[in-house]
Design an enzyme around this catalytic site. Structure first.
Site, PDB file in Angstrom:
ATOM      1  N   LYS A  47       0.834  -1.205   0.000  1.00  0.00           N
ATOM      2  CA  LYS A  47       0.000   0.000   0.000  1.00  0.00           C
ATOM      3  C   LYS A  47       0.870   1.256   0.000  1.00  0.00           C
ATOM      4  O   LYS A  47       0.575   2.234  -0.697  1.00  0.00           O
ATOM      5  CB  LYS A  47      -0.933  -0.009   1.212  1.00  0.00           C
ATOM      6  N   LYS A 104      -1.227  11.503   5.347  1.00  0.00           N
ATOM      7  CA  LYS A 104      -1.100  10.478   6.391  1.00  0.00           C
ATOM      8  C   LYS A 104      -0.346   9.264   5.834  1.00  0.00           C
ATOM      9  O   LYS A 104       0.575   8.741   6.451  1.00  0.00           O
ATOM     10  CB  LYS A 104      -2.496  10.060   6.876  1.00  0.00           C
TER      11      LYS A 104
END
Lengths: 300, 300
Positions: free
Chosen positions: A171, A240
């Site tokens: 990811k 983030k």
């Protein structure tokens, strides 16, 4: 049929619960704000009083929240999932959290006799709704095999990539490449505008046989040129994710100069108040003269 | 059938001449080193003594070289194409040169009663060989219509993007996005290696439903992980293209922070002696500790 627990009923998790219900799974849910779960209860989900209660009869427990500490609290807190877990429960966390947080959770969940898979997703709200998410899992291979039917009810691209943390590494790689592409496509369109060339025609040309062709140019590129508001993935959420890449970079000492520049630009955009804008507004936000600051001052 | 002149018989131009001959075009060529043209003469091309002579009976004249000054010399020099051109000759330049050089050439070629199209290509040697290039043209629309059949003998994605320079703008955008993607994919693979995760598995996962999916991850990403030498597009040529983006940036004042970082990294790689390596070796080259310098010093 396996019984499923689910916490994290937001824009990604909500549609996932619906897809599980459609496939016939019994889904027990919990939410900090129960009114947010009402539409899912109406669709057939069972609302429980705590994470532990939602886990009580579950074979698979799914979490889909924003930050690592939330996952930790849900799984390991007082009244957490592990308190209610039957031995062998498989926890699969679909949140995007850091590699080290995922590895740490895996160890601590294992101490309760349960399994932990990091299983972050890609594809956005649309893929969540259509049940076509990409899901990249890291962790014990037999736990992955056990979770696979449930994961495949939410995603059509479900893969096991290796031990704990491997899903989050995948990811992180995805987000790194996507953020570079987002900024590069933004800069390319800015170059077109500055030269008096229509970026929409250039986009179409590059997508038709150009080596720049890809998902971001196709999808986010189209939205960048649209006047519709972008209600998709926000700059704050991308930041983030990139901060987690930077954390991993710091841990391993890997040299990632482009990522550093990207992180700095995203920090700038959020400081300028653009955190809640969609990422397709990122470059326009950064290059808008009235918001200039930071690295932008050079040009001002 | 239109008669074609062609100069620039290298790795891109050579296969294009072959494709034109296969389609039945009469192709008159010129080369500074005639022995390099021999294989094309054997295939049916007619070798001439000067650019002017190659242009004498041509309807369309194609150039496919490296730098703007070469195109200028071929078209406008003594014994250049414009000296031998019939009125209405269409010059289509497939080289990647700067937007301003293309616009300047268009004006000066027009003064000779001929047309100039900037018509840079994308797809690399393989697409040149298979006649599947993307060709992005800028310039007079009727001249484009006239050149189209010839261009479509070399490319399957042929587009007119607007006035002079538009083709080079599209190519600049393509190279900007490709270079960002190349570096991002390199950094992503480095992140995998540093974390002990197999980059090949991550690449496959991202290509299967990830938003990072695209041409570069698919093609160059595969070559990055291969032990075969990369004999494709070199770092030096990519730097040349990115320098042209930077030139355009300086002319328009557009703020392109990622492009600046990319340009600096490519300059570093060439200074380190990596100019003749394929671009898929770029990140490995930059991050190899024994070649550290420039922005690398921070980590050393």
């Amino acid at each position: 049929m396996q019984r499923v627990g689910f916490i994290g009923l937001g824009r990604m998790g909500g549609p996932c619960v619906r897809n599980l219900l459609k496939k016939g799974y019994e889904v027990r849910i919990w939410a900090r704000s129960p009114e947010k779960a009402r539409h899912l209860v109406e669709a057939g989900a069972v609302l429980c009083g705590s994470p532990a209660a939602a886990a009580a009869e579950a074979d698979i427990f799914l979490t889909c929240v924003t930050a690592g500490p939330d996952v930790e609290d849900i799984l390991l807190g007082e009244d957490g999932v592990c308190r209610g877990a039957r031995p062998g429960l498989i926890c699969a966390d679909m949140s995007t959290i850091s590699v080290s947080a995922a590895r740490n959770l895996a160890e601590r969940v294992a101490a309760h006799g349960a399994f932990f898979l990091d299983a972050p997703v890609s594809g956005g709200v649309r893929a969540a709704e259509s049940g076509t998410l990409a899901i990249w899992a890291g962790g014990d291979a037999s736990a992955f095999a056990g979770a696979r039917p449930v994961l495949e009810s939410m995603g059509t691209h479900v893969r096991h990539l290796g031990p704990s943390g491997s899903g989050q590494i995948a990811k992180a790689c995805n987000q790194l490449i996507v953020s570079a592409s987002l900024l590069a496509v933004g800069e390319a369109f800015r170059l077109c505008e500055a030269a008096g060339t229509d970026p929409a025609r250039v986009r179409e040309a590059l997508l038709d046989g150009g080596s720049a062709a890809g998902f971001v140019l196709e999808n986010q590129g189209k939205r960048m040129l649209s006047s519709e508001p972008d209600t998709g993935f926000t700059v704050r959420l991308l930041l983030k994710d990139i901060r987690q890449v930077m954390e991993q970079r710091a841990k391993t000492g890997a040299w990632l100069p482009l990522t550093e520049e990207i992180a700095a630009l995203l920090e700038d955009a959020v400081e300028q108040g653009g955190g809640d804008e969609g990422t397709t507004r990122l470059f326009r936000l950064l290059s808008s003269p009235d918001r200039c600051r930071g690295s932008l001052r050079a040009e001002a």
